[in-house]
Design a protein around this motif. Sequence first.
Motif, PDB file in Angstrom:
ATOM      1  N   GLN A 205      36.427  40.601  42.452  1.00 16.44           N
ATOM      2  CA  GLN A 205      36.770  40.798  43.854  1.00 16.44           C
ATOM      3  C   GLN A 205      38.251  41.136  43.989  1.00 16.44           C
ATOM      4  O   GLN A 205      39.068  40.742  43.157  1.00 16.44           O
ATOM      5  CB  GLN A 205      36.453  39.554  44.684  1.00 16.44           C
ATOM      6  N   SER A 206      38.566  41.837  45.058  1.00 18.37           N
ATOM      7  CA  SER A 206      39.944  42.237  45.325  1.00 18.37           C
ATOM      8  C   SER A 206      40.483  41.375  46.461  1.00 18.37           C
ATOM      9  O   SER A 206      40.217  41.619  47.640  1.00 18.37           O
ATOM     10  CB  SER A 206      40.009  43.723  45.700  1.00 18.37           C
ATOM     11  N   VAL A 207      41.232  40.327  46.092  1.00 17.23           N
ATOM     12  CA  VAL A 207      41.807  39.397  47.065  1.00 17.23           C
ATOM     13  C   VAL A 207      43.280  39.257  46.750  1.00 17.23           C
ATOM     14  O   VAL A 207      43.655  38.901  45.617  1.00 17.23           O
ATOM     15  CB  VAL A 207      41.111  38.023  47.007  1.00 17.23           C
ATOM     16  N   ARG A 208      44.106  39.555  47.716  1.00 14.07           N
ATOM     17  CA  ARG A 208      45.544  39.425  47.511  1.00 14.07           C
ATOM     18  C   ARG A 208      45.904  37.950  47.327  1.00 14.07           C
ATOM     19  O   ARG A 208      45.462  37.102  48.084  1.00 14.07           O
ATOM     20  CB  ARG A 208      46.299  40.008  48.687  1.00 14.07           C
ATOM     21  N   GLY A 209      46.748  37.714  46.297  1.00 12.62           N
ATOM     22  CA  GLY A 209      47.121  36.345  45.965  1.00 12.62           C
ATOM     23  C   GLY A 209      46.229  35.695  44.934  1.00 12.62           C
ATOM     24  O   GLY A 209      46.550  34.609  44.438  1.00 12.62           O
ATOM     25  N   HIS A 210      45.100  36.341  44.598  1.00 16.12           N
ATOM     26  CA  HIS A 210      44.156  35.768  43.637  1.00 16.12           C
ATOM     27  C   HIS A 210      43.848  36.739  42.514  1.00 16.12           C
ATOM     28  O   HIS A 210      42.854  36.580  41.809  1.00 16.12           O
ATOM     29  CB  HIS A 210      42.850  35.385  44.344  1.00 16.12           C
ATOM     30  N   ALA A 211      44.695  37.750  42.315  1.00 19.13           N
ATOM     31  CA  ALA A 211      44.448  38.713  41.252  1.00 19.13           C
ATOM     32  C   ALA A 211      44.539  38.053  39.886  1.00 19.13           C
ATOM     33  O   ALA A 211      43.783  38.390  38.965  1.00 19.13           O
ATOM     34  CB  ALA A 211      45.456  39.864  41.352  1.00 19.13           C
ATOM     35  N   ARG A 212      45.468  37.060  39.717  1.00 21.32           N
ATOM     36  CA  ARG A 212      45.597  36.383  38.429  1.00 21.32           C
ATOM     37  C   ARG A 212      44.334  35.607  38.090  1.00 21.32           C
ATOM     38  O   ARG A 212      43.876  35.592  36.930  1.00 21.32           O
ATOM     39  CB  ARG A 212      46.808  35.455  38.459  1.00 21.32           C
ATOM     40  N   HIS A 213      43.737  34.976  39.085  1.00 20.47           N
ATOM     41  CA  HIS A 213      42.501  34.212  38.838  1.00 20.47           C
ATOM     42  C   HIS A 213      41.366  35.146  38.448  1.00 20.47           C
ATOM     43  O   HIS A 213      40.579  34.830  37.543  1.00 20.47           O
ATOM     44  CB  HIS A 213      42.135  33.411  40.093  1.00 20.47           C
ATOM     45  N   GLU A 214      41.279  36.316  39.117  1.00 17.80           N
ATOM     46  CA  GLU A 214      40.203  37.253  38.789  1.00 17.80           C
ATOM     47  C   GLU A 214      40.373  37.803  37.377  1.00 17.80           C
ATOM     48  O   GLU A 214      39.404  37.902  36.610  1.00 17.80           O
ATOM     49  CB  GLU A 214      40.189  38.408  39.805  1.00 17.80           C
ATOM     50  N   TYR A 215      41.609  38.145  37.030  1.00 19.44           N
ATOM     51  CA  TYR A 215      41.824  38.662  35.680  1.00 19.44           C
ATOM     52  C   TYR A 215      41.597  37.564  34.636  1.00 19.44           C
ATOM     53  O   TYR A 215      41.065  37.826  33.539  1.00 19.44           O
ATOM     54  CB  TYR A 215      43.230  39.231  35.533  1.00 19.44           C
TER      55      TYR A 215
END
Length: 948
Positions: A184-194
């Motif tokens: 998902q593309s959520v600003r502030g949570h890119a590190r968690h997604e990666y």
Amino acid sequence: MSTTAPPRAGNSILKTLQATEMIDSKPVLPAEIIVAILDYLPVSDLMRFARTSRRMREMVYDDTHWVARLRSMGCWDETEARRRFEDAMKRRRELANRGSVGASGGVVAAVGQKPPTMSTTLFDASVEEERRRQVFLQRQQQHMAEVRDGFETLTVTGPQPPRPPFQDPSKDPEALLNVIKSAQSVRGHARHEYGRIYGALAPFYFDLASAKTHTDPIVFQVFRDPERQAQMLANLRLFAESDWAQGWRQREEKLASMTAIFESAVLREFEQGYEFWDVDGRMKKYAGVLNVLNGGSASIDLFIHKHPIFADREVLANAMDCVNQAPADHVTLEPSRRFFDVLLRKVNEQAAIIERIFPDPGPVFWAFVDKVREDVIMEYATPLFDETHERSIPSYLKSVSGLFEQTLNFFRTLTPPKGAAGEQEAKAKEFALKVFEPHLDLYLQDEQDNFTKNAEQEVGEWEKKLSDQDATFESFYLSSFNNRQADKKDFLTSFKKVVMMPVSVLPTSLSLPGLPIGSPFGSSKPAAPSANGNTLQPAASPQPSRPHSPSLPSSASLDRTGSPMPGKAAPSDELAAKAALMTSRLEGIKSLFSIEVALSLVHSAKASLGRVAVFIQLGGQAGGEAREQCESIFVALLRILGGRHIKPGFDRAVAHLSQYNPREVSQHDKGGVAPLVTFIELVNVGDLISQMIDVFYEQQLAGPKIADRNDFLDPSVLAKKKFEQMLDESVAAGLNKGIDVLMDEVEYICATTQLPTDYNPAAVALESESAFASTEKPAAGAGGLPHTMSAGLDIGPTPTAQRIRDLVASHTDMLVGSTDKSMLDVFNGEVGLRLFAAVCKHLKRQRISTEGAIKLIADMNLYFEWIRTLKNQDLLAYFKALRELSQIYLIDGKHHAKEMATIIADGDRFGGIFRAEEVYEYAERRADWYQVRRDVERAMYGLECAVI
């Protein structure tokens, strides 16, 4: 920190501290350089780097680095991220407006209570990120020791962090396969997604990179199904795009080699199924595997290149049948139509098979059609074009245009698989352009050159026929006169030779001219008596046959099939011969250009333009070039038709009109001036051709949107305006010369038909003509008797005035409907003014008595009433003044000299048309002027004195 030597005994500690020197030598790098270095560190080193300090942690945790990695894998959608952020901000504003407090429900401010000094939102991104990071680190430390089969465990249950990073992949392999799809593309949570993607794919990635053989990678042990193996390899290929650390090239090459080995094995399975035509079995299965792996390009290429349609004899037809089955220098497109029908059926059958085999059949079908285009259609079309171009250009033009229509129709009538029909029109134009692009430039140029060549050839043949026709007429009419001159010269030459010859050489049979041909005095040609008694007239003047006339077929046209003047002998008099030649030329004005030639050129342009216009459908540069070529053909049509055919015809017509002399014409009772009538017929032909061009432009150019009639810079619009301007100028020049001819005829009629007794009945009728009559006998009045008052008291207009009125009216009426209204008004106005001048000139040559004034007034009323029909008020004033002028002849000069003087001196009476001096000149034409002159001049003098 450095210190001095140890203090001596007795020294104070303060002195020791004072001697101490503090040195700080810590190096500092700019933050921009440190941030740039972070992008090239492995993920594990990034985590260690983040633990060094709070500032370093902020650098590592910055969303920019992780968004870049997600974007490199194609897992980041900026639009979705912006939408989620805007939705979150909208919810925050709504809660703030409602007075909500706290992050989990909080306390709602009651009405009338004092608002809190510190506002707290329901969701704070930074606070929430820190909280989730702490929870994530705690759970990571708890599970670091748990490793099974060399993999760190990870639970992939959903997009919401925090989640366990490692778990046995055998428990949930689907989550590992779909980890990229669920990003998902959520600003502030890119590190968690990666991090979630990294935890799922990094173990497989680094294990595969360190494998020695293709059996070592754990990915082939965890996933046994080829489709899942392909899916994981595809995920690893995407994951490799975010690997920027040192050694990434070697790891990527190892992944590519392992993927190629796997692809080759799957492709062999697909090929075996292809050989047995196992469409719904192995072909469908392994085509799906390859599609998941990398789009299935290898299986698509194998399917297309090994397809049996490219060796099917039913499809591979002979293009030369289009030439061999047609007459010489022609081509027929019936064999090509059958070829495309068979090919269409075969390709549509394969469309259904492709749909059964491949998961995404659309690209496969169009790739297959492109291969058919290259190996079948182009191999059919190119030899045909080359052969027809060598044999006949018209056949080449027909074959290119006709085959293009068949090819485009073939691509448009294909039956593509479901989901691929939306791009059929674009694909049809693309493939058709690829087939004909190598031939398009040559075809367009040959099309225009062929039309120009044929049009100029047709106009040239017309001009040659017209020139031959004029030469034949001149030869016929002047042959008698020229032969007589040649005979005379030949006789004088022979006579001189005989005179100067010695007597001894004279023949015994010496005779005078006119004796046998062998005589030295005889002509070298047989002589025969001519019609006027000349003995040197040839026995028979040659009458060459006339070529076929290019003129319009009409009852008034000359017979061009036999002699120029069938049933008539050539004039023996030179003057009569030249007059007859002039008459024939004037009668031939209508044949100076032909509507049949114009129609033929228009049909030829329509055929050429129709062939070229089909290429406009391609659009783009090719369609634009075809559109420009269509306009170029139209411009060439107007240039040849106008500049080579119509304008020279009008120029010759004007030249023939300039040679008209009414005194050389024997008949003047045909109801009009013959050359002007024929010129007006020529104007009508020109008007028909102009209307034909208008219709052609609207139907072939403006209607199909090939040309824009509102664009004044469009080449076709400019050419059309230039053609119309040329036509108007030619018609105007001819009409101007036609007015001269018409007025010459009017003056001739006035001079030859107006009897002295018309305006002066008391005069003696002369048997001879008037002073201005020609060699013709003047026309008499009714019954050939003089017009006297005793002949029934006729008070109507004279026959001369009626004839002039009818003559002029007939010519002005001929132009109604065939010329522009403005030009018609100018023509009528000029005719009226010139007629006024001719009548005034005629009046100054007459003797008018009081009794004849009635006839004169009737004539002036006749002219006035005809001018009234022209609806020209300025012109009407001239003839009104002329009618008032005729009143001075009705006054009895002996008893009313003063009234006559008053009329002569009254300038307002004639509307400024006639001055008093001019009226006086007309009064001098009274028959009794010499009797009343003294009284009128005395009265005029008295009027002048009274005014003074």
